[in-house]
Scaffold this motif. Sequence first.
Motif, PDB file in Angstrom:
ATOM      1  N   ARG B 178       1.180  -1.658  -0.026  1.00 19.50           N
ATOM      2  CA  ARG B 178      -0.344  -0.100  -0.205  1.00 19.50           C
ATOM      3  C   ARG B 178       0.576   1.490  -0.318  1.00 19.50           C
ATOM      4  O   ARG B 178       0.612   2.651  -0.270  1.00 19.50           O
ATOM      5  N   GLY B 179       2.194   0.987   0.681  1.00 13.58           N
ATOM      6  CA  GLY B 179       2.752   2.620   0.395  1.00 13.58           C
ATOM      7  C   GLY B 179       3.662   2.648   1.194  1.00 13.58           C
ATOM      8  O   GLY B 179       4.671   1.647   2.320  1.00 13.58           O
ATOM      9  N   LEU B 180       3.986   3.598   2.940  1.00 11.23           N
ATOM     10  CA  LEU B 180       5.178   3.812   3.451  1.00 11.23           C
ATOM     11  C   LEU B 180       4.433   4.764   4.274  1.00 11.23           C
ATOM     12  O   LEU B 180       3.220   5.047   4.451  1.00 11.23           O
ATOM     13  N   MET B 181       5.599   4.067   6.135  1.00 12.16           N
ATOM     14  CA  MET B 181       5.298   4.580   6.961  1.00 12.16           C
ATOM     15  C   MET B 181       6.259   5.298   7.606  1.00 12.16           C
ATOM     16  O   MET B 181       7.505   4.129   7.642  1.00 12.16           O
ATOM     17  N   GLY B 182       6.194   6.900   8.024  1.00 14.76           N
ATOM     18  CA  GLY B 182       7.107   7.147   8.778  1.00 14.76           C
ATOM     19  C   GLY B 182       6.581   7.896  10.462  1.00 14.76           C
ATOM     20  O   GLY B 182       5.809   8.434  10.156  1.00 14.76           O
ATOM     21  N   TYR B 183       7.152   6.962  11.105  1.00 13.37           N
ATOM     22  CA  TYR B 183       6.883   7.666  12.962  1.00 13.37           C
ATOM     23  C   TYR B 183       7.758   8.109  13.319  1.00 13.37           C
ATOM     24  O   TYR B 183       8.368   8.217  13.531  1.00 13.37           O
ATOM     25  N   GLU B 184       7.650  10.098  13.421  1.00 13.13           N
ATOM     26  CA  GLU B 184       8.522  10.869  13.601  1.00 13.13           C
ATOM     27  C   GLU B 184       8.849  11.364  15.358  1.00 13.13           C
ATOM     28  O   GLU B 184       8.404  12.566  16.048  1.00 13.13           O
ATOM     29  N   GLY B 185       8.777   9.803  16.190  1.00 12.31           N
ATOM     30  CA  GLY B 185       8.205   9.536  17.284  1.00 12.31           C
ATOM     31  C   GLY B 185       9.706  10.583  18.009  1.00 12.31           C
ATOM     32  O   GLY B 185       8.843  11.363  19.216  1.00 12.31           O
ATOM     33  N   HIS B 186      10.963  10.959  17.650  1.00 12.87           N
ATOM     34  CA  HIS B 186      11.897  11.041  18.289  1.00 12.87           C
ATOM     35  C   HIS B 186      11.336  12.678  18.642  1.00 12.87           C
ATOM     36  O   HIS B 186      12.401  13.690  19.754  1.00 12.87           O
ATOM     37  N   SER B 205      11.557  14.953   4.563  1.00  5.63           N
ATOM     38  CA  SER B 205      12.112  15.018   4.139  1.00  5.63           C
ATOM     39  C   SER B 205      13.203  13.487   3.622  1.00  5.63           C
ATOM     40  O   SER B 205      12.668  13.429   2.292  1.00  5.63           O
ATOM     41  N   ILE B 206      13.469  13.161   4.803  1.00  2.32           N
ATOM     42  CA  ILE B 206      13.711  11.407   4.398  1.00  2.32           C
ATOM     43  C   ILE B 206      12.541  10.891   4.076  1.00  2.32           C
ATOM     44  O   ILE B 206      12.549   9.777   2.970  1.00  2.32           O
ATOM     45  N   LEU B 207      10.999  10.626   4.642  1.00  8.41           N
ATOM     46  CA  LEU B 207      10.000   9.973   4.331  1.00  8.41           C
ATOM     47  C   LEU B 207       9.773  10.875   2.452  1.00  8.41           C
ATOM     48  O   LEU B 207       9.558   9.832   1.481  1.00  8.41           O
ATOM     49  N   ARG B 208       9.376  11.989   2.217  1.00 12.08           N
ATOM     50  CA  ARG B 208       9.568  12.347   1.232  1.00 12.08           C
ATOM     51  C   ARG B 208      10.627  11.882  -0.267  1.00 12.08           C
ATOM     52  O   ARG B 208       9.937  11.412  -1.231  1.00 12.08           O
ATOM     53  N   ASP B 209      11.736  11.930   0.139  1.00 11.37           N
ATOM     54  CA  ASP B 209      12.639  11.106  -0.386  1.00 11.37           C
ATOM     55  C   ASP B 209      12.847   9.513  -0.884  1.00 11.37           C
ATOM     56  O   ASP B 209      12.557   9.439  -2.328  1.00 11.37           O
ATOM     57  N   SER B 210      11.777   9.321   0.155  1.00 11.16           N
ATOM     58  CA  SER B 210      11.523   8.000  -0.128  1.00 11.16           C
ATOM     59  C   SER B 210      10.628   7.083  -0.770  1.00 11.16           C
ATOM     60  O   SER B 210      10.465   6.668  -1.709  1.00 11.16           O
ATOM     61  N   VAL B 211       9.540   8.306  -0.328  1.00 11.72           N
ATOM     62  CA  VAL B 211       8.356   8.334  -2.081  1.00 11.72           C
ATOM     63  C   VAL B 211       9.013   8.325  -3.226  1.00 11.72           C
ATOM     64  O   VAL B 211       8.478   7.958  -3.932  1.00 11.72           O
TER      65      VAL B 211
END
Lengths: 380, 380
Positions: B178-186, B205-211
């Motif tokens: 379905r796609g990607l998940m990134g949790y900015e818990g830090h 920006s890390i998540l955008r680059d991965s997409v």
Amino acid sequence: MTRDLRTLKSEAVGRAVGDVETPALILDVGAVERNVKKMARECRRLGTLLRPHIKVHKSPDIALMQLAAGAVGVTTATVWEARAMIEAGVADVLVANQVVPPAAIAELAELAAAASVSVAVDAAENIRSLSLAATRAGSQFGVLVEVDVGMGRGGARKPDETRDLAELAGELPGLHLRGLMGYEGHCMVEDDANAREQMASRAASILRDSVEHLRRAGIAVDVVSSGGTGTFEQTGALSFVTEIQAGSYTTMDVFHERMTDRFERALFVLGTVTSAHGREAVVDAGRKAISTDAAAPAAVGRNIEVIFANEEHLGLRVTAGDPFAIGDKVLLVPGYAPTAVNLYDAYLVVRDGTITDVWPIRSRYGTETIRLRSASAVTT
Amino acid sequence: MTRDLRTLKSEAVGRAVGDVETPALILDVGAVERNVKKMARECRRLGTLLRPHIKVHKSPDIALMQLAAGAVGVTTATVWEARAMIEAGVADVLVANQVVPPAAIAELAELAAAASVSVAVDAAENIRSLSLAATRAGSQFGVLVEVDVGMGRGGARKPDETRDLAELAGELPGLHLRGLMGYEGHCMVEDDANAREQMASRAASILRDSVEHLRRAGIAVDVVSSGGTGTFEQTGALSFVTEIQAGSYTTMDVFHERMTDRFERALFVLGTVTSAHGREAVVDAGRKAISTDAAAPAAVGRNIEVIFANEEHLGLRVTAGDPFAIGDKVLLVPGYAPTAVNLYDAYLVVRDGTITDVWPIRSRYGTETIRLRSASAVTT
């Protein structure tokens, strides 16, 4: 559907511990038995009675084992723990805290009709409330006046205050003054053995002065209750201390391993590695599955340091030996057993690698403990 | 005898909140409703979907309220939370962690036959295990590849790794990428708003680059799931993020009050003062009754600082206003709601000062969650 304890028991008993999925709370019952017997022997050697604190394990099964080994009764932190113990057949309970909410006092007075119930006090109005509740219930409370021996929590802070409270408890109906309680809990957080011994000595001298102050005033002091797993040898050797309240020796944990090596690890949380990056790994036993609040957990047979503890993730770094792989099971030792146990409602009881029973963990907060004030609650 | 939820409900519903004894967990349902509606509006305004994380409240009742307000599904931390939600009728669940224990994978595959179930992955062997389990159960998992956006917990750490995992998930039977998940818990642990915004920008920006890396490789990325209560405005405004996982807005707590003032306090622990010395007081809501692990609790309408937190005692110092007296009730706001809720098995649900319901708290560890490996569990 939620499962009940009986269903879990029917699924688990007879299975190998290697079949347990994670996270799960595991009790090595052989180690518990050896710890219980050893502390009983130690207290006989020291010439003191043992009234183990069951807040550590919240288990009627373990409490009955402790009584069978010679404990004179149990210590509890709450009325609800006292109820769980008395329902299981424990005949002598000390609630080692001030009980103040009216419904809790009324319930404790009812329990005192079925067992010997003592309670710690540090205020005159609370003593009067206890007297009224016991009188109304037709029961009697044993009373220990709590002395603040340096912890700065509950307890009378001056000898005259201790004496006045003891005199009041000795006069009012429904109460039987038994003596004094002083808990040197502040010593347990001191890692250095010499410093801890000196702190415990100061605490002991405050308690001794209070005992002598009461006796000079003509007040009988039959019971002096004190001591924890970190101080039991020193406190148990004091001639004026009659009973020791240690409890953590039963299960042990990382926090208490710093203070004594006389007892075995008996409590574990089993986790699984869910992510791995080089020497770092994530295990599915976070703060909702294992205690990290007094000390970081350890891992059996592995050299690790805990690098973070999220709700469902424990981050580990391997400091020596092979790195973890995804799917590895990790047997963790809780940092602090009482708060780890409090996260589960049942132990998987294991002997020689096989699950032999499932024991309930009682009196955690919620449906078992929530009370609404009743019309019959005593208020002053 | 332990009480069940039905008994507590029959005793409690219709009673005034002033009749509640302590400690008890109290949910202001009007505040929950307003928070739920407000976040739904905020997400519509931001142009993002909302998939609230239910680890905060572990309540099917609140989850159904969130869905009724427009949430696209729920996020859970564990398989057991997913089970509780699906049993209550939730049709779309994302388990936002790696699921690794074989029995958990097998159970999730069964659940996926009854609801839309997605899961986060960060390792090829885990993707293969999920594929085998879904195939065996005749079901299908949605798959989100987790990207480590700087938290250093789960997640792929390089764009090529993310792409390889996505390709594998896209090829194997029983899985639907379905796609990607990134949790900015830090970012949530950063109190300073500017620093938090910068950290969240780096994470984004890390998540955008991965997409973009996946799309360049010809891989469809329909879902990008991210964001918490502390970052929802920033993350929810990102064009490539399709859904927000915030959950703490539902109840709020001291920890999240530092980050946003848009939502109301809805969760409380009621305590009673059991000892008092001048400006210091002891309340019967210690670490076993309230969370102190991410922030200290606050007291409604009082100026206090927390001076210690033992298992059953919370030590307070009054910094302004009248001191406490023994017997005073204190309405406390948990430092961190998810771990406070996890200490109870039920909420007293209050509206306009009256208890209107008792809601269960599900999927805490113990009899409900402990599993033994079954013969049918899939291992690779």
